[in-house]
Design a protein around this motif. Structure first.
Motif, PDB file in Angstrom:
ATOM      1  N   SER A 381       0.823  -1.217   0.000  1.00 54.87           N
ATOM      2  CA  SER A 381       0.000   0.000   0.000  1.00 54.87           C
ATOM      3  C   SER A 381       0.855   1.264   0.000  1.00 54.87           C
ATOM      4  O   SER A 381       0.365   2.356  -0.317  1.00 54.87           O
ATOM      5  N   VAL A 447     -12.570   1.610  -3.980  1.00 55.19           N
ATOM      6  CA  VAL A 447     -11.462   2.247  -3.266  1.00 55.19           C
ATOM      7  C   VAL A 447     -10.229   2.303  -4.162  1.00 55.19           C
ATOM      8  O   VAL A 447     -10.178   1.672  -5.217  1.00 55.19           O
ATOM      9  N   SER A 448      -9.223   3.049  -3.734  1.00 54.45           N
ATOM     10  CA  SER A 448      -7.958   3.113  -4.465  1.00 54.45           C
ATOM     11  C   SER A 448      -7.156   1.847  -4.202  1.00 54.45           C
ATOM     12  O   SER A 448      -7.400   1.141  -3.216  1.00 54.45           O
ATOM     13  N   GLU A 451      -5.698   1.771  -0.673  1.00 62.34           N
ATOM     14  CA  GLU A 451      -6.707   1.439   0.335  1.00 62.34           C
ATOM     15  C   GLU A 451      -7.089  -0.041   0.251  1.00 62.34           C
ATOM     16  O   GLU A 451      -7.341  -0.688   1.277  1.00 62.34           O
ATOM     17  N   PHE A 452      -7.126  -0.566  -0.957  1.00 60.63           N
ATOM     18  CA  PHE A 452      -7.422  -1.987  -1.191  1.00 60.63           C
ATOM     19  C   PHE A 452      -6.429  -2.874  -0.446  1.00 60.63           C
ATOM     20  O   PHE A 452      -6.816  -3.811   0.265  1.00 60.63           O
TER      21      PHE A 452
END
Length: 492
Positions: A381, A447-448, A451-452
């Motif tokens: 992330s 989500v981005s 964020e995933f």
């Protein structure tokens, strides 16, 4: 009784069974994923748009969740030899339908039906569990799962070349049909080359068909609860097929499917209760009891391991392209190769996960793998366009090692819960992997990527806490012979 030696280069006894069975799994995955590397050519041939392509990809996994449950029941009742041979032969039919489809509707129906062959994985778990002792079953199951799973990668690498070799506008059709012929031929080879158990061993079957047997009222209610996410995932798939640009189903058709899914859920709950109510009406001896929490926790463990793998493998090439295209000039082809690094490690990491479970304990190994994948996803992330690409790939492969190793650790424990229901247990655990893939890919739509990855890491931490409640397999499990005598099967 299986011997204690483990010679990977042998092709006799239990090693012959292992090699023939991972090859059956390999071929089933070649057939299941034969469309993916040829999708653009197929779309061009049939004049499909982007929405229809996405629909085909989604339909490919739609049937696999219930199929794994059904196949689990069938393998416990009829044995791996007959079940695997029948599945490969039957799977060749929709494969040929797909190869020679002349419209999108025919293509979609064939792809939907082909989702059933994705359940072949479950069959080999029972077969390998029958042939290998507890001290080796993790490694054997890891080799079976890791090498067989490579069929999807082999399809991606070989089928485009096969289509080019056939040549012409219909080259893709002959390439796809070739995989169906492979499955049909190997169904015969497998049937005449294996036996369900070593000579002199008993193939234990469930007392009743249609649902898993449990040994306490608390386990009965937990079993019912754990079936709920399976039907919720099917509902989610239906919603995705009836909304947005990928809409294949009308609102009315989706409504009918919703009703059918939840009607089947109610019937399933009734069947679970019916199968177990009589069994639980009398005291069950201690040696015949098992804890369903073992199954439930492994469901969650495979949800986060294989479920996240399914989702991440699907999005990783595009993620690498979007992250590094502008900053470092990466191409689509390069992004695809880098994304493939996540799945490639499966060849080694899944067997390693099984071997470590055999060697150092199943609960400890599973805990370490899930903690490692949580850390790995959190690290992913943090990737930005300024990161050196080799560092991003190294982190991705490290994360993948924990993910694939975790898959191996899960199925190092599955055969050690209750022998006569190994197929059903493997089916449920395997289905939870698909549920995880569906859920995580749905989350990704909202989500981005950063964020995933954080969400997956957060779910992994919750699962890690649940894993601390699993019991390390030890001692023996009891199964009853046809003559009424009890056989004790070693677990450690």
């Amino acid at each position: 009784m299986p011997s204690q030696t483990f010679n990977l280069f042998s092709f006799s006894g239990k090693m012959k069974i292992l090699h023939l069975t991972w090859l059956a799994f390999f071929i089933s995955f070649v057939v299941w994923f034969n469309h993916a590397p040829l999708m653009l050519v197929i779309a061009q041939s049939l004049g499909m748009d982007a929405a229809q392509i996405k629909t085909i990809l989604l339909l490919n996994v739609a049937l696999t969740i219930p199929a794994r449950i059904v196949i689990g029941m069938l393998v416990d009742k009829f044995g791996p030899k007959r079940t695997y041979s029948t599945l490969l032969a039957a799977g060749s039919v929709p494969c040929f339908m797909f190869a020679f489809a002349s419209s999108f509707e025919q293509l979609a129906l064939a792809r939907f039906l082909l989702g059933f062959i994705g359940a072949g994985f479950v069959i080999g778990i029972r077969m390998v569990g029958e042939w290998f002792p507890a001290k080796q079953v993790g490694l054997a199951e890891g080799i079976y799962g890791g090498w067989g799973n490579f069929g999807s990668a082999a399809a991606a690498g070989l089928l485009p070349m096969l289509a080019l070799w056939y040549g012409g506008a219909d080259g893709w059709r002959y390439a796809v049909a070739t995989t169906g012929m492979m499955a049909l031929i190997y169904a015969v080879v497998y049937f005449f080359s294996v036996t369900d158990t070593p000579k002199g061993s008993t193939y234990f079957k469930p007392k009743k068909a249609g649902a898993m047997e449990v040994t306490s009222r608390v386990d009965l209610y937990l079993y019912m609860l754990m079936t709920l996410p399976l039907y919720s995932a099917l509902t989610l798939l239906t919603w995705k097929l009836s909304n947005g640009v990928t809409a294949l189903l009308s609102a009315a058709a989706a409504g009918v499917i919703y009703a059918v899914v939840w009607l089947v859920f109610i019937l399933n709950i009734r069947k679970i209760f019916h199968v177990n109510n009589g069994l639980l009406s009398q005291e069950i001896e201690a040696i015949h009891r098992y804890k369903f929490k073992q199954v439930a926790i492994l469901d969650l463990a495979y949800f986060i391991t294989f479920g996240s793998e399914l989702a991440v493998v699907s999005m990783l090439p595009m993620y690498f392209f979007e992250t590094f295209h502008v900053s470092q000039g990466i191409t689509n082809v390069q992004a695809g190769l880098l994304g493939g690094s996540f799945a490639f490690i499966n060849l080694v990491a899944r067997p390693a996960g099984g071997w470590l479970s055999d060697k150092f304990g199943r609960k400890l190994s599973l805990s370490i793998f899930i903690a490692g994948l949580a850390t790995g996803y959190f690290g992913m992330s943090l990737i930005t366009p300024d990161w050196p690409i080799p560092l991003a790939v190294l982190l991705t492969m490290a994360c993948s090692s924990f993910v694939s190793g975790g898959c191996g650790a899960v199925f190092a424990m599955v055969p050690l819960i209750k022998r006569r229901m190994t197929g059903q247990i493997a089916g449920m655990v395997g289905a939870y992997g698909n549920v995880g893939g569906v859920l995580f890919l749905t989350v990704l739509a909202f989500v981005s990527p950063a964020e995933f990855f954080v969400i997956i890491a957060g779910v992994a931490i919750v699962v890690l806490l649940a894993v601390q409640w699993v019991d390390e397999p030890k001692g023996h499990m009891a199964e009853v012979q046809e003559d009424g005598s009890v056989e004790m099967i070693e677990l450690n």
